[in-house]
Design an enzyme around this catalytic site. Structure first.
Site, PDB file in Angstrom:
ATOM      1  N   HIS A  89      31.024  81.697  64.498  1.00  0.00           N
ATOM      2  CA  HIS A  89      30.472  80.373  64.755  1.00  0.00           C
ATOM      3  C   HIS A  89      29.324  80.099  63.805  1.00  0.00           C
ATOM      4  O   HIS A  89      28.566  81.008  63.488  1.00  0.00           O
ATOM      5  CB  HIS A  89      29.975  80.268  66.214  1.00  0.00           C
ATOM      6  CG  HIS A  89      29.813  78.859  66.669  1.00  0.00           C
ATOM      7  ND1 HIS A  89      28.652  78.154  66.475  1.00  0.00           N
ATOM      8  CD2 HIS A  89      30.698  78.022  67.259  1.00  0.00           C
ATOM      9  CE1 HIS A  89      28.827  76.936  66.952  1.00  0.00           C
ATOM     10  NE2 HIS A  89      30.058  76.828  67.427  1.00  0.00           N
ATOM     11  N   ASP A 120      37.096  78.486  71.356  1.00  0.00           N
ATOM     12  CA  ASP A 120      38.534  78.310  71.176  1.00  0.00           C
ATOM     13  C   ASP A 120      39.335  79.569  71.460  1.00  0.00           C
ATOM     14  O   ASP A 120      40.538  79.509  71.674  1.00  0.00           O
ATOM     15  CB  ASP A 120      38.829  77.854  69.739  1.00  0.00           C
ATOM     16  CG  ASP A 120      38.249  76.492  69.474  1.00  0.00           C
ATOM     17  OD1 ASP A 120      38.492  75.603  70.305  1.00  0.00           O
ATOM     18  OD2 ASP A 120      37.558  76.323  68.467  1.00  0.00           O
TER      19      ASP A 120
END
Ligand code: COA
Length: 389
Positions: A275, A326
């Site tokens: 991320h 996700d």
């Protein structure tokens, strides 16, 4: 020409003095009261509430209200919001015909982006950016994007398009329109919680593009069209589909280690891992992991979650990278029987809450967003007539 020359010199020196950050990493481009992503401690806050305080307690509609008003609604306010969303679900005939006319093999994110753009064509007040008017368009988009998604999915299978049920919540109505039957409480609650976890996330790429679009005083439909186009990419919302594709490709738990080693050796990204902001665990991931474990156990098929856990373990060990939102949402949606190419649309449906609230926040205190680039091209060339090149 003197003035132009001076201006040009000033611009070049300013651009060269400014620090260049690839991908705008760490650059603060705005203020917001909506959400805060705290990458160092792995915390996500929606208007004062830690996500852990809301997940599993607040409904999606309460979170929409929170993002629009910076406080949770009382019962009457919530009822009013829900009634309004229900009243906005019906699509204009032009948009229904547009959806039916799309190629059946179009990818859903292309279909949804284009249908939202078509909504702008069917609203004569589309360009009215007065805050009250923009807020109604925003709520209308929250209500309509799930319907667009479900209608495209039904139309591509040659199935009848059902009318929305005003007694159902946003999550329930979406599942009803997709499946043609009312969802179980468990399924609706799971999707509702996924909506809550995906509702807003600071200045992520799609939110940023929606803000850039509205900051030119374009319109709500254009801003959300930009956002959907941006979310679609595999480095952003498209990653959840990528996770299932990867798990299918790997096939079984015993092949995970070799797959990951090969990907790392060849510098291929593992979808759902890493991320830009979170350097520790994404606080949304444990909620999704818990749901994924419960659902796969109920199905008696733990293969996907076992593979996912091993991938996450290896990536942490090898690269010190954590799973993001996700990674486990893919297994949650898969276990619920949601078609793979509707995973990213589900993200879009939930994030429309954040996009529209952020667009309204931008409109309320607007300034054109127009950054600079550092010029690294050549200088001082002279024009050669085309015949001499
Ligand atoms: N798989 C393998 N390596 C990864 C990785 C992943 N998913 N994510 C990051 N890395 C590695 C990069 O190869 C790079 O390693 P290096 O320094 O040895 O070259 C390092 O970590 C930094 O990655 P970078 O791509 O520069 O970080 P970023 O901040 O630009 O990208 C993401 C952030 C999210 C785009 C990136 O982690 C990614 O592509 N993840 C997969 C897609 C995804 O899940 N997106 C959804 C995000 S919510």
């Amino acid at each position: 020409s003197n003035t132009i020359g001076k201006q040009y010199t000033t611009d070049i020196s300013m651009a060269e003095d400014a620090e260049f950050k690839a991908g705008l990493e760490g650059v603060v481009v705005s203020q917001t009261k909506l959400s805060s992503v705290r990458g160092d401690v792995g915390q996500l806050v929606y208007s004062g509430y830690d996500i852990n305080e809301l997940a599993g307690k607040a409904t999606f509609e309460e979170v929409v209200y929170l993002l629009y008003h910076q406080r949770l609604p009382n019962q009457a306010e919530l009822d009013e919001l829900k009634a309004k969303l229900a009243s906005y679900r019906e699509l204009p005939a032009l948009v229904v015909d547009f959806i039916k006319g799309l190629p059946k093999d179009a990818r859903p994110m292309h279909a949804i982006r284009s249908a939202v753009s078509a909504l702008g064509c069917s609203d004569p007040t589309a360009d009215d950016n007065d805050l009250d008017s923009a807020r109604e368009k925003a709520l209308s988009l929250i209500a309509k994007i799930p319907v667009i998604t479900a209608y495209f999915h039904r139309a591509r299978q040659g199935k009848e398009l059902l009318a929305s049920d005003p007694t159902l919540s946003e999550a329930e109505n979406f599942l009803y329109l997709v499946d043609g039957e009312k969802p179980s409480k468990d399924k609706a609650d799971t999707i509702d919680m996924c909506y809550v976890l995906h509702a807003d996330h600071g200045f992520n790429a799609s939110t940023f593009s929606s803000r850039v679009t509205i900051a030119t005083l374009s319109d709500m439909y254009s801003a959300i069209t930009s956002a959907i186009g941006t979310l679609k990419g595999p480095l952003h919302g498209g990653a959840n589909e990528g996770v299932i594709k990867m798990l299918t490709e790997i096939g079984s738990l015993d092949k995970v280690d070799a797959y990951v080693e090969d990907a790392l050796a060849n510098k291929r990204k593992i979808m759902g891992i890493g991320h830009r902001v979170y350097k520790v665990l994404d606080p949304r991931a444990p909620h999704l992991k818990r749901m994924a474990k419960k659902l796969t156990a109920e199905l008696g098929e733990t293969k996907w979650i076992d593979m996912s856990e091993r991938i996450a373990e290896l990536m942490l060990e090898r690269k010190n990278l954590n799973a993001n939102v996700d990674f486990y949402s893919a297994t949650v949606y898969y276990s619920l029987g949601i078609p793979t190419d509707l995973f990213t649309p589900l993200f879009a449906i939930a994030r429309t809450a954040g996009w529209t609230a952020q667009v309204l926040e931008q409109l309320a205190e607007n300034r054109l967003i127009r950054p600079r680039a550092k010029y690294i091209g050549e200088e001082g060339k002279t024009y050669t007539p085309i015949g001499e090149r």
